[in-house]
Design a protein around this motif. Structure first.
Motif, PDB file in Angstrom:
ATOM      1  N   ALA A 208       9.451  -5.201   7.269  1.00 47.58           N
ATOM      2  CA  ALA A 208       9.751  -4.081   8.261  1.00 47.58           C
ATOM      3  C   ALA A 208      10.624  -3.030   7.577  1.00 47.58           C
ATOM      4  O   ALA A 208      10.784  -1.676   7.754  1.00 47.58           O
ATOM      5  CB  ALA A 208      10.019  -4.700   9.663  1.00 47.58           C
ATOM      6  N   ALA A 209      11.845  -3.806   7.177  1.00 47.64           N
ATOM      7  CA  ALA A 209      12.852  -2.832   6.921  1.00 47.64           C
ATOM      8  C   ALA A 209      12.308  -1.892   5.617  1.00 47.64           C
ATOM      9  O   ALA A 209      12.542  -0.549   5.575  1.00 47.64           O
ATOM     10  CB  ALA A 209      14.050  -3.602   6.467  1.00 47.64           C
ATOM     11  N   ALA A 210      11.967  -2.491   4.561  1.00 46.45           N
ATOM     12  CA  ALA A 210      11.324  -1.740   3.488  1.00 46.45           C
ATOM     13  C   ALA A 210      10.387  -0.608   3.840  1.00 46.45           C
ATOM     14  O   ALA A 210      10.262   0.294   3.166  1.00 46.45           O
ATOM     15  CB  ALA A 210      10.712  -2.647   2.494  1.00 46.45           C
ATOM     16  N   ILE A 211       9.324  -1.013   5.009  1.00 44.85           N
ATOM     17  CA  ILE A 211       8.321   0.158   5.447  1.00 44.85           C
ATOM     18  C   ILE A 211       8.950   1.292   6.074  1.00 44.85           C
ATOM     19  O   ILE A 211       8.580   2.067   5.565  1.00 44.85           O
ATOM     20  CB  ILE A 211       7.281  -0.730   6.136  1.00 44.85           C
ATOM     21  CG1 ILE A 211       6.410  -1.836   5.360  1.00 44.85           C
ATOM     22  CG2 ILE A 211       6.571   0.360   6.984  1.00 44.85           C
ATOM     23  CD1 ILE A 211       5.712  -2.560   6.468  1.00 44.85           C
ATOM     24  N   ALA A 212      10.042   0.774   6.825  1.00 43.89           N
ATOM     25  CA  ALA A 212      10.712   1.971   7.520  1.00 43.89           C
ATOM     26  C   ALA A 212      11.225   2.817   6.313  1.00 43.89           C
ATOM     27  O   ALA A 212      11.449   4.112   6.542  1.00 43.89           O
ATOM     28  CB  ALA A 212      11.842   1.341   8.413  1.00 43.89           C
ATOM     29  N   VAL A 213      11.966   2.359   5.295  1.00 48.54           N
ATOM     30  CA  VAL A 213      12.794   3.040   4.325  1.00 48.54           C
ATOM     31  C   VAL A 213      11.700   4.138   3.743  1.00 48.54           C
ATOM     32  O   VAL A 213      11.830   5.085   3.565  1.00 48.54           O
ATOM     33  CB  VAL A 213      13.382   2.323   3.112  1.00 48.54           C
ATOM     34  CG1 VAL A 213      13.731   2.899   1.896  1.00 48.54           C
ATOM     35  CG2 VAL A 213      14.449   1.395   3.748  1.00 48.54           C
ATOM     36  N   LEU A 214      10.509   3.536   3.224  1.00 49.15           N
ATOM     37  CA  LEU A 214       9.329   4.282   2.544  1.00 49.15           C
ATOM     38  C   LEU A 214       8.848   5.483   3.764  1.00 49.15           C
ATOM     39  O   LEU A 214       8.585   6.640   3.255  1.00 49.15           O
ATOM     40  CB  LEU A 214       8.383   3.592   2.120  1.00 49.15           C
ATOM     41  CG  LEU A 214       8.725   2.529   0.913  1.00 49.15           C
ATOM     42  CD1 LEU A 214       7.610   1.640   0.616  1.00 49.15           C
ATOM     43  CD2 LEU A 214       9.219   3.596  -0.383  1.00 49.15           C
ATOM     44  N   GLU A 215       8.816   5.118   4.925  1.00 50.32           N
ATOM     45  CA  GLU A 215       8.181   6.215   5.934  1.00 50.32           C
ATOM     46  C   GLU A 215       9.063   6.994   5.875  1.00 50.32           C
ATOM     47  O   GLU A 215       8.809   8.448   5.919  1.00 50.32           O
ATOM     48  CB  GLU A 215       8.064   5.478   7.287  1.00 50.32           C
ATOM     49  CG  GLU A 215       6.816   4.631   7.216  1.00 50.32           C
ATOM     50  CD  GLU A 215       6.664   3.546   8.585  1.00 50.32           C
ATOM     51  OE1 GLU A 215       5.566   2.900   8.863  1.00 50.32           O
ATOM     52  OE2 GLU A 215       7.771   3.362   9.213  1.00 50.32           O
ATOM     53  N   VAL A 216      10.539   6.726   6.151  1.00 54.01           N
ATOM     54  CA  VAL A 216      11.594   8.007   6.398  1.00 54.01           C
ATOM     55  C   VAL A 216      11.845   8.637   5.019  1.00 54.01           C
ATOM     56  O   VAL A 216      11.734  10.094   4.809  1.00 54.01           O
ATOM     57  CB  VAL A 216      12.855   7.147   6.444  1.00 54.01           C
ATOM     58  CG1 VAL A 216      14.037   8.478   6.500  1.00 54.01           C
ATOM     59  CG2 VAL A 216      12.963   6.816   7.869  1.00 54.01           C
ATOM     60  N   MET A 217      11.572   8.082   3.530  1.00 54.81           N
ATOM     61  CA  MET A 217      11.670   8.882   2.497  1.00 54.81           C
ATOM     62  C   MET A 217      10.625   9.686   2.571  1.00 54.81           C
ATOM     63  O   MET A 217      10.654  10.985   2.122  1.00 54.81           O
ATOM     64  CB  MET A 217      11.286   7.744   1.425  1.00 54.81           C
ATOM     65  CG  MET A 217      12.551   7.853   0.239  1.00 54.81           C
ATOM     66  SD  MET A 217      12.306   6.568  -0.628  1.00 54.81           S
ATOM     67  CE  MET A 217      14.071   5.904  -0.815  1.00 54.81           C
ATOM     68  N   LYS A 218       9.494   9.397   2.897  1.00 57.93           N
ATOM     69  CA  LYS A 218       8.042  10.216   2.820  1.00 57.93           C
ATOM     70  C   LYS A 218       8.348  11.445   3.899  1.00 57.93           C
ATOM     71  O   LYS A 218       8.060  12.408   3.544  1.00 57.93           O
ATOM     72  CB  LYS A 218       7.022   9.495   3.096  1.00 57.93           C
ATOM     73  CG  LYS A 218       5.591   9.966   2.969  1.00 57.93           C
ATOM     74  CD  LYS A 218       4.630   9.062   3.050  1.00 57.93           C
ATOM     75  CE  LYS A 218       3.229  10.036   3.125  1.00 57.93           C
ATOM     76  NZ  LYS A 218       2.066   8.903   3.526  1.00 57.93           N
ATOM     77  N   GLY A 219       8.528  10.950   5.170  1.00 54.46           N
ATOM     78  CA  GLY A 219       8.702  11.892   6.120  1.00 54.46           C
ATOM     79  C   GLY A 219       9.758  12.987   6.020  1.00 54.46           C
ATOM     80  O   GLY A 219       9.477  14.131   6.377  1.00 54.46           O
TER      81      GLY A 219
ATOM     82  N   ASP B 256      -2.530   0.601  -8.418  1.00 51.06           N
ATOM     83  CA  ASP B 256      -3.180  -0.402  -8.987  1.00 51.06           C
ATOM     84  C   ASP B 256      -2.264  -1.648  -9.552  1.00 51.06           C
ATOM     85  O   ASP B 256      -2.660  -2.533 -10.123  1.00 51.06           O
ATOM     86  CB  ASP B 256      -4.056   0.064 -10.273  1.00 51.06           C
ATOM     87  CG  ASP B 256      -3.199   0.745 -11.534  1.00 51.06           C
ATOM     88  OD1 ASP B 256      -2.344   1.022 -11.109  1.00 51.06           O
ATOM     89  OD2 ASP B 256      -3.801   1.030 -12.621  1.00 51.06           O
ATOM     90  N   TYR B 257      -1.141  -1.593  -9.343  1.00 48.04           N
ATOM     91  CA  TYR B 257      -0.021  -2.618  -9.605  1.00 48.04           C
ATOM     92  C   TYR B 257      -0.073  -3.622  -8.611  1.00 48.04           C
ATOM     93  O   TYR B 257      -0.671  -3.466  -7.553  1.00 48.04           O
ATOM     94  CB  TYR B 257       1.423  -1.998  -9.920  1.00 48.04           C
ATOM     95  CG  TYR B 257       1.550  -1.329 -11.483  1.00 48.04           C
ATOM     96  CD1 TYR B 257       0.787  -0.408 -11.714  1.00 48.04           C
ATOM     97  CD2 TYR B 257       2.665  -1.773 -12.135  1.00 48.04           C
ATOM     98  CE1 TYR B 257       0.985   0.190 -13.127  1.00 48.04           C
ATOM     99  CE2 TYR B 257       2.903  -1.166 -13.320  1.00 48.04           C
ATOM    100  CZ  TYR B 257       2.103  -0.417 -13.892  1.00 48.04           C
ATOM    101  OH  TYR B 257       2.176   0.070 -15.006  1.00 48.04           O
TER     102      TYR B 257
ATOM    103  N   ALA C 144       0.769  -1.124   0.114  1.00 51.17           N
ATOM    104  CA  ALA C 144       0.320  -0.086  -0.026  1.00 51.17           C
ATOM    105  C   ALA C 144       0.742   1.382   0.104  1.00 51.17           C
ATOM    106  O   ALA C 144       0.630   1.935  -0.957  1.00 51.17           O
ATOM    107  CB  ALA C 144      -0.805  -0.331   1.056  1.00 51.17           C
ATOM    108  N   LEU C 145       1.912   1.297   1.023  1.00 52.96           N
ATOM    109  CA  LEU C 145       2.751   2.329   0.838  1.00 52.96           C
ATOM    110  C   LEU C 145       3.741   2.754  -0.318  1.00 52.96           C
ATOM    111  O   LEU C 145       3.793   3.599  -0.783  1.00 52.96           O
ATOM    112  CB  LEU C 145       3.905   2.080   2.267  1.00 52.96           C
ATOM    113  CG  LEU C 145       4.573   3.385   2.826  1.00 52.96           C
ATOM    114  CD1 LEU C 145       3.543   4.376   3.286  1.00 52.96           C
ATOM    115  CD2 LEU C 145       5.287   2.748   3.866  1.00 52.96           C
TER     116      LEU C 145
END
Ligand code: PLP
Length: 378
Positions: A273-284, A87-88, A77-78
């Protein structure tokens, strides 16, 4: 047991990292403009990344892919939101080569065809199909050599059209910016032609975004600069900021069937967990925006540098082409100025692939160190 020798090694042993810096075992601090080969996206040992992985490790590191893993859906989702590919469909695996291998295999399943088009100076990994479409016979074992891999010159539309003439093409795989090959860019017209030919002949367009993706170019995928959509995107490197995780984003028109793809470790709890953290930081921390902004700062800083012919690339994926081989310059930057930079198969090209957190101070440090080193070498 001794190690199987696969790379010539620098005599440096990094033991700690923080942001854009690493420290060796003697306490010497290095500026990392190489990002461990474009892998470090949100900076070394980012506290949010470390905390998220530790939390998951204490909870559950792994279970098989035959159970429900909500972390995979959270990541999908992220990733859909940040990449614009809502939609991919996401398939998770472990490395860039594996991502490309699966993408190429999937395209063959879908089209029922075998021929793959790739391009000169491209690199797609070292597994069987990925290495077969990589333009480097030295890294292909006899078993990898196949007539199904058609390696064409980049940006030659006429040759590309001819290759499609027989209607045998399964897929075309293209880096949005060639990495190891020397930061070479496809032309807009060439990319438009690939997309049009794939559509006309029912072939799939695979965007290899393993190195040029994940925000490094200043857009999520460097292919986005061309305003086109690929049927499959492959990603790795920056996705895990050092944790091995990779994925392929698959267009909605491609229907999954059991047996097409699979993996034991891909999408495990810890990797997600690692990949989610990366996207959260990238966005934040607006790191994709930072990558876009810092390109201009680098380009300004590099103006007038002695012997520098051209700066290629986008965002924080830059290739500095000098009038001479850069081997000695890179070694001097490392040994005298404590700065890591990257090489390319083109001996005159230095690659800069820093963490996307890089700031003005580090770019200024690099400018001064580069000029000083070139003066010393003159
Ligand atoms: N594709 C590209 C564009 C790459 O640069 C690389 C690695 O450098 C790969 C694929 C292979 O990735 P991995 O080494 O994770 O298998």
């Amino acid at each position: 047991m001794k190690l199987f020798d696969v790379y010539p090694l620098f005599d440096i042993e990094p033991v700690r990292g923080e942001g854009v810096y690493v420290w060796d075992k003697n306490g010497t601090k290095y500026l990392d403009l190489y990002g461990g080969h474009a892998v470090i996206s949100i900076g070394h040992s980012h506290p949010h990344f470390v905390a998220r992985i530790n939390r998951q490790l204490n909870q559950l590191a792994f279970y098989s892919n035959s159970i429900i893993n909500p972390l995979q859906s959270e990541l999908a989702a992220l990733l859909g939101e940040i990449s614009g590919l809502n939609d991919y469909q996401l398939f998770l695996c472990n490395s860039g080569a594996e991502a490309n291998e699966n993408a190429l295999k999937l395209a063959s399943f879908v089209t029922g065809r075998k021929k793959i088009i790739s391009f000169r100076n491209g690199f797609h990994g070292r597994t069987s199909l990925a290495v077969a479409v990589t333009d480097n016979p030295k890294i292909q074992a006899p078993v990898n050599k196949t007539d199904d891999a058609i390696i064409l010159p980049l940006n030659d539309i006429e040759v590309l059209e001819k290759a499609f003439a027989k209607n045998e093409i399964s897929s075309v795989i293209l880096e949005g910016i060639q990495g190891i090959g020397g930061i070479n860019m496809p032309d807009q017209e060439f990319v438009d032609t690939i997309v049009a030919l794939c559509k006309k002949h029912g072939a799939l367009f695979i965007a290899d975004a393993v190195q040029c993706g994940y925000g490094r170019s200043g857009k999520f995928f460097s292919h986005d600069y061309f305003g086109v959509k690929a049927d499959i995107y492959t990603m790795a490197k920056g996705m895990g900021n050092g944790f091995p995780v990779a994925g392929i984003a698959i267009a909605p028109h491609i229907e999954p069937k059991y047996g097409m793809l699979g993996t034991t470790y891909g999408g495990n709890h810890l990797a997600c967990a690692a990949a989610i953290a990366v996207l959260e930081v990238m966005k934040g921390e607006s790191l994709i925006e930072n990558a876009a902004e810092k390109e201009a700062v680098f380009r300004n800083a590099l103006e007038g540098v002695e012997g520098l012919k051209e700066v290629r690339g986008r965002g924080l994926m830059l290739g500095l082409e000098f009038e001479f081989p850069i081997k000695e310059l890179r070694l001097n930057l490392l040994n005298q100025q404590n700065i890591f930079t990257g090489s390319a198969t083109d001996p005159n090209v230095m690659r800069l692939l820093p963490p996307l957190t890089i700031g003005l101070k580090e770019i200024e440090t690099f400018k001064q160190a580069l000029n000083q080193t070139l003066t010393n070498m003159a």
